[in-house]
Design a protein around this motif. Sequence first.
Motif, PDB file in Angstrom:
ATOM      1  N   ARG A  33     -16.356   2.472   7.088  1.00 32.97           N
ATOM      2  CA  ARG A  33     -17.379   2.858   6.111  1.00 32.97           C
ATOM      3  C   ARG A  33     -17.144   4.285   5.627  1.00 32.97           C
ATOM      4  O   ARG A  33     -17.304   4.570   4.433  1.00 32.97           O
ATOM      5  N   GLY A 106     -22.338  -3.318   2.149  1.00 32.38           N
ATOM      6  CA  GLY A 106     -22.209  -2.578   3.394  1.00 32.38           C
ATOM      7  C   GLY A 106     -21.235  -1.428   3.360  1.00 32.38           C
ATOM      8  O   GLY A 106     -21.350  -0.485   4.158  1.00 32.38           O
ATOM      9  N   THR A 112     -25.784   2.346  -0.593  1.00 29.78           N
ATOM     10  CA  THR A 112     -25.377   2.467   0.809  1.00 29.78           C
ATOM     11  C   THR A 112     -24.635   3.770   1.054  1.00 29.78           C
ATOM     12  O   THR A 112     -24.880   4.463   2.042  1.00 29.78           O
ATOM     13  N   CYS A 280     -30.065  -8.005   5.561  1.00 28.44           N
ATOM     14  CA  CYS A 280     -28.790  -7.573   6.136  1.00 28.44           C
ATOM     15  C   CYS A 280     -27.816  -7.220   5.019  1.00 28.44           C
ATOM     16  O   CYS A 280     -27.522  -8.042   4.152  1.00 28.44           O
ATOM     17  N   CYS A 283     -23.243  -4.096   6.860  1.00 28.89           N
ATOM     18  CA  CYS A 283     -22.563  -2.832   7.173  1.00 28.89           C
ATOM     19  C   CYS A 283     -21.828  -2.876   8.501  1.00 28.89           C
ATOM     20  O   CYS A 283     -21.014  -1.992   8.792  1.00 28.89           O
TER      21      CYS A 283
END
Length: 462
Positions: A33, A106, A112, A280, A283
């Motif tokens: 990420r 995600g 995000t 959801c 991520c």
Amino acid sequence: MDKPPPDIAVVNMYSAREDIYPREIKGRYASLRWVCLWLTQLVFYGLPWLQWNGRQAVLFDLGARKFYIFGIVLWPQDFIYLAALLIICAYALFLFTAVAGRVWCGFSCPQTVYTEIFLWIERRIEGSRSARMRLDRQPWGLQKLAKKGAKHIVWGALSLWTGFSFVGYFTPIHELMATVAAMSPGPWEAFWITFYSFATYGNAGWMREQVCKYMCPYARFQSAMIDKDTLIITYDRARGEPRGAKTKAAKKSGDCIDCSMCVQVCPTGIDIRDGLQYECIGCAACIDACNGVMAKVALPPGLIRYSTERAMTTQLSLPEMRRRVLRPRVLAYTALLVLIVAAFCTALALRTPLKLDIIRDRGVMAREVEDGMIENVYRLQIMNTGETAHRFHIDVSGIDGIRLATPAEVEIDAATTRAVPVRVRVPHGKGEHGSNKVAFELSAVDDPRLQVQEKAVFFVPR
């Protein structure tokens, strides 16, 4: 009021929002990420400053109606390329969702990404999850005011820079920087910088998961885009249940020790053990958290993992699950996406950086001049969409003896448009009475390959 059965969830539509304090987590997916975060933000913040041929490399100049994308200059007439790009994005979204669910949300979604950045700032200033919870519970004092004030100042500065960078894609960023430094930006620039700064500050700093849960339409229609073979984040109920601490008295308990770490790290505050939920965002923070706990209690990882609904119910092996990922639906999306991208790239590569529009003089359709010749007047709208200035030769054909009565060459600067009036004459007795089809041809003197032809009508009076 009687309590509902345990398998029925009750959603209070008007309940107050419960604050979520995601715990910081390290792991493979957390690192991934952050890689996506750095890549996306380096592109977003750095691209407006990149120069190309003495100008901004990427600039959507709405005032001049020109889109500069590195060596390509697009005009309003090139709207078809924007439409094709939107189609490519749509099919890519279908493909990624069919394969791996909300992986875009995600790892790369701006909501995000900026929420993660704002949370990182919050952790650096206010402390860990427990420290932030204590800080919010305690009464206002000098320490709380200092920490909250410092956090919001940093949030505001980052939001302003984000709004400034965004507007820099539409106004030359060096000019924008000079006007902002002099406190004299244009009214539209000031409005949009303020608007996008406020949107970033509000969405990433305050609303956070509320945007994903209640405002984002993608969360609502994703169920129509996934199936039983889509990779989603799943909890292995057969392995994890019954939950409980690992003690000698609980020999038959499952691998889940009910530590709630998967809930504490979730940015939307859900419990993945309750099954797939629209909140959801994919991520995978819960996967990193659970794998870390499994390593501490000497159990194999993967209690929470990327898998498919079919693989969980029928206990498919990893090779079998991967084979089912390449199913007809995914192959069809892939084939369509490849074809559209290939057509888009081919059309862009073969695109002629020269456009010609012909407009007849509406005042006089035709007139007789010296020597009895018939004359029509046109206006040629010439667009040189390339990055180099050219001298162009104008030619006309279609009727015997037709010729130009004005200079046949014209200079057009790079990435500019120019209206060129021309007079075309035909000898008396040539051509049919009424409309006659003719063709104008425009070719670059220094590059004969650069040429375009456009049809027109020459009018011969009775």
